[in-house]
Design a protein around this motif. Structure first.
Motif, mmCIF file in Angstrom:
data_model
loop_
_atom_site.group_PDB
_atom_site.id
_atom_site.type_symbol
_atom_site.label_atom_id
_atom_site.label_comp_id
_atom_site.label_asym_id
_atom_site.label_seq_id
_atom_site.Cartn_x
_atom_site.Cartn_y
_atom_site.Cartn_z
ATOM 1 N N CYS A 34 -7.045 -3.978 2.343
ATOM 2 C CA CYS A 34 -6.010 -4.735 1.852
ATOM 3 C C CYS A 34 -6.548 -5.629 0.748
ATOM 4 C CB CYS A 34 -5.583 -5.437 3.018
ATOM 5 S SG CYS A 34 -4.409 -4.709 4.145
ATOM 6 N N SER A 35 -7.755 -6.070 0.655
ATOM 7 C CA SER A 35 -8.518 -6.903 -0.293
ATOM 8 C C SER A 35 -8.336 -6.153 -1.733
ATOM 9 C CB SER A 35 -9.859 -7.273 0.065
ATOM 10 O OG SER A 35 -10.726 -6.195 -0.218
ATOM 11 N N ALA A 36 -8.108 -4.960 -1.600
ATOM 12 C CA ALA A 36 -8.040 -4.121 -2.873
ATOM 13 C C ALA A 36 -6.618 -4.447 -3.536
ATOM 14 C CB ALA A 36 -8.153 -2.597 -2.747
ATOM 15 N N PHE A 37 -5.679 -4.814 -3.053
ATOM 16 C CA PHE A 37 -4.153 -5.014 -3.815
ATOM 17 C C PHE A 37 -3.984 -6.365 -4.248
ATOM 18 C CE2 PHE A 37 -4.181 -1.403 -0.633
ATOM 19 C CZ PHE A 37 -3.360 -0.437 -1.377
ATOM 20 N N THR A 38 -3.232 -6.201 -5.322
ATOM 21 C CA THR A 38 -2.629 -7.418 -5.686
ATOM 22 C C THR A 38 -1.939 -8.068 -4.655
ATOM 23 O OG1 THR A 38 -0.500 -6.311 -6.740
ATOM 24 C CG2 THR A 38 -2.629 -6.634 -8.218
ATOM 25 N N PRO A 39 -1.545 -9.346 -4.716
ATOM 26 C CA PRO A 39 -0.722 -10.084 -3.831
ATOM 27 C C PRO A 39 0.789 -9.766 -3.651
ATOM 28 C CG PRO A 39 -2.061 -11.688 -4.976
ATOM 29 C CD PRO A 39 -2.189 -10.408 -5.492
ATOM 30 N N ASP A 40 1.476 -8.957 -5.114
ATOM 31 C CA ASP A 40 2.546 -8.282 -5.155
ATOM 32 C C ASP A 40 2.737 -6.643 -5.157
ATOM 33 O OD1 ASP A 40 1.497 -8.268 -7.488
ATOM 34 O OD2 ASP A 40 3.253 -8.869 -8.660
ATOM 35 N N ALA A 41 1.763 -6.432 -4.831
ATOM 36 C CA ALA A 41 1.430 -4.952 -4.674
ATOM 37 C C ALA A 41 2.581 -4.310 -3.825
ATOM 38 C CB ALA A 41 0.215 -4.408 -4.180
ATOM 39 N N THR A 42 3.019 -2.905 -4.184
ATOM 40 C CA THR A 42 3.838 -1.992 -3.195
ATOM 41 C C THR A 42 3.131 -0.624 -3.066
ATOM 42 O OG1 THR A 42 5.541 -2.966 -4.570
ATOM 43 C CG2 THR A 42 5.897 -0.866 -3.534
ATOM 44 N N VAL A 43 3.295 -0.525 -1.766
ATOM 45 C CA VAL A 43 2.664 1.082 -1.348
ATOM 46 C C VAL A 43 3.880 1.838 -0.756
ATOM 47 C CG1 VAL A 43 1.306 1.992 0.247
ATOM 48 C CG2 VAL A 43 0.474 -0.025 -0.617
ATOM 49 N N VAL A 44 4.141 3.027 -1.295
ATOM 50 C CA VAL A 44 5.119 3.722 -0.804
ATOM 51 C C VAL A 44 4.503 4.921 -0.069
ATOM 52 C CG1 VAL A 44 7.195 5.424 -1.329
ATOM 53 C CG2 VAL A 44 6.482 3.362 -2.651
ATOM 54 N N ASP A 45 5.000 5.150 1.321
ATOM 55 C CA ASP A 45 4.058 6.003 2.137
ATOM 56 C C ASP A 45 5.242 6.673 2.945
ATOM 57 O OD1 ASP A 45 2.250 7.655 3.579
ATOM 58 O OD2 ASP A 45 2.045 6.149 4.904
ATOM 59 N N ASP A 46 5.291 7.881 3.148
ATOM 60 C CA ASP A 46 6.241 8.677 4.141
ATOM 61 C C ASP A 46 7.927 8.294 3.887
ATOM 62 O OD1 ASP A 46 6.670 10.746 6.101
ATOM 63 O OD2 ASP A 46 6.537 9.189 7.622
ATOM 64 N N GLY A 47 8.093 8.023 2.597
ATOM 65 C CA GLY A 47 9.427 7.662 2.268
ATOM 66 C C GLY A 47 9.776 6.013 2.208
ATOM 67 N N SER A 49 8.775 1.809 1.702
ATOM 68 C CA SER A 49 8.107 1.192 0.945
ATOM 69 C C SER A 49 7.577 -0.135 1.330
ATOM 70 C CB SER A 49 9.219 0.825 -0.468
ATOM 71 O OG SER A 49 8.421 -0.081 -1.232
ATOM 72 N N TYR A 50 6.476 -0.770 1.156
ATOM 73 C CA TYR A 50 5.806 -1.848 1.784
ATOM 74 C C TYR A 50 5.298 -2.851 0.513
ATOM 75 C CZ TYR A 50 5.684 1.664 5.504
ATOM 76 O OH TYR A 50 5.949 2.559 6.400
ATOM 77 N N ASP A 51 6.122 -3.777 0.494
ATOM 78 C CA ASP A 51 6.071 -4.693 -0.681
ATOM 79 C C ASP A 51 5.172 -6.131 -0.059
ATOM 80 O OD1 ASP A 51 7.433 -3.200 -2.344
ATOM 81 O OD2 ASP A 51 9.365 -3.786 -1.403
ATOM 82 N N GLY A 52 4.133 -6.426 -0.943
ATOM 83 C CA GLY A 52 3.513 -7.579 -0.664
ATOM 84 C C GLY A 52 2.260 -7.544 0.397
ATOM 85 N N SER A 53 1.522 -8.314 0.371
ATOM 86 C CA SER A 53 0.275 -8.180 1.248
ATOM 87 C C SER A 53 0.427 -8.311 2.602
ATOM 88 C CB SER A 53 -0.673 -9.531 0.950
ATOM 89 O OG SER A 53 -0.935 -9.815 -0.304
ATOM 90 N N ALA A 54 1.386 -8.959 3.319
ATOM 91 C CA ALA A 54 1.999 -9.069 4.682
ATOM 92 C C ALA A 54 2.155 -7.481 4.959
ATOM 93 C CB ALA A 54 2.788 -10.186 4.982
ATOM 94 N N ALA A 55 3.149 -6.982 4.263
ATOM 95 C CA ALA A 55 3.806 -5.641 4.613
ATOM 96 C C ALA A 55 2.698 -4.646 4.528
ATOM 97 C CB ALA A 55 4.848 -5.405 3.775
ATOM 98 N N ILE A 56 1.972 -4.663 3.449
ATOM 99 C CA ILE A 56 0.903 -3.595 3.127
ATOM 100 C C ILE A 56 -0.075 -3.819 4.326
ATOM 101 C CG2 ILE A 56 -1.226 -2.722 1.804
ATOM 102 C CD1 ILE A 56 0.719 -3.771 -0.528
ATOM 103 N N GLU A 57 -0.604 -4.860 4.748
ATOM 104 C CA GLU A 57 -1.442 -5.073 5.833
ATOM 105 C C GLU A 57 -1.115 -4.546 7.198
ATOM 106 O OE1 GLU A 57 -4.487 -8.472 8.138
ATOM 107 O OE2 GLU A 57 -2.828 -9.033 6.785
ATOM 108 N N GLU A 58 0.414 -4.748 7.521
ATOM 109 C CA GLU A 58 0.904 -4.337 8.621
ATOM 110 C C GLU A 58 1.034 -2.763 8.770
ATOM 111 O OE1 GLU A 58 5.494 -4.074 10.462
ATOM 112 O OE2 GLU A 58 4.604 -6.368 9.929
ATOM 113 N N TRP A 59 1.483 -2.198 7.484
ATOM 114 C CA TRP A 59 1.351 -0.707 7.327
ATOM 115 C C TRP A 59 0.153 -0.127 7.565
ATOM 116 C CZ3 TRP A 59 -1.314 1.456 2.898
ATOM 117 C CH2 TRP A 59 -1.231 2.892 2.938
#
Length: 119
Positions: A34-47, A49-59
């Motif tokens: 998680c520390s590799a991502f910007t605070p406003d990063a987006t990850v798209v996986d399996d269709g 979208s996870y936006d921001g640090s909290a959503a990326i960490e949960e994913w």
């Protein structure tokens, strides 16, 4: 070189932040990953979208525990100064059992701004 002509590179030639994320992801070290991502990063996986640090960490926490699998980095490409692709081979107890996934990264400075994971 344009985005239409990716250049094959050695996996260790990927930017440090991408290698740090991939290594942490492989080890299920979500804090470091998680520390590799910007605070406003987006990850798209399996269709999805996870936006921001909290959503990326949960994913990451969910995906680290949902299935048991191994990951092997099999190829790397550079599209331009901020866009890279890492191809990883996964084997495990998920549906299908094996898959090759392309991790398409956009970096901003020394952080990951955008990641799309797809076959």
């Amino acid at each position: 070189m344009t985005a239409n002509q990716p250049q094959t590179i050695a996996p260790q030639a990927l930017p440090e932040v991408i290698n740090r994320y991939l290594t942490a992801h492989r080890a299920h070290d979500t804090t470091t990953a998680c520390s590799a991502f910007t605070p406003d990063a987006t990850v798209v996986d399996d269709g999805n979208s996870y936006d921001g640090s909290a959503a990326i960490e949960e994913w990451m926490n969910r995906s680290a525990t949902e299935f048991t699998y191994t990951i092997e980095l099999t190829a790397a490409q550079r599209l331009d100064a901020t866009h890279y692709i890492a191809t990883q081979h996964l084997e495990g107890d998920f549906p299908g059992g094996t898959v090759d996934l392309r991790y398409r990264f956009t970096v901003r400075g020394d952080m990951i701004e955008h990641l799309v994971i797809a076959p």
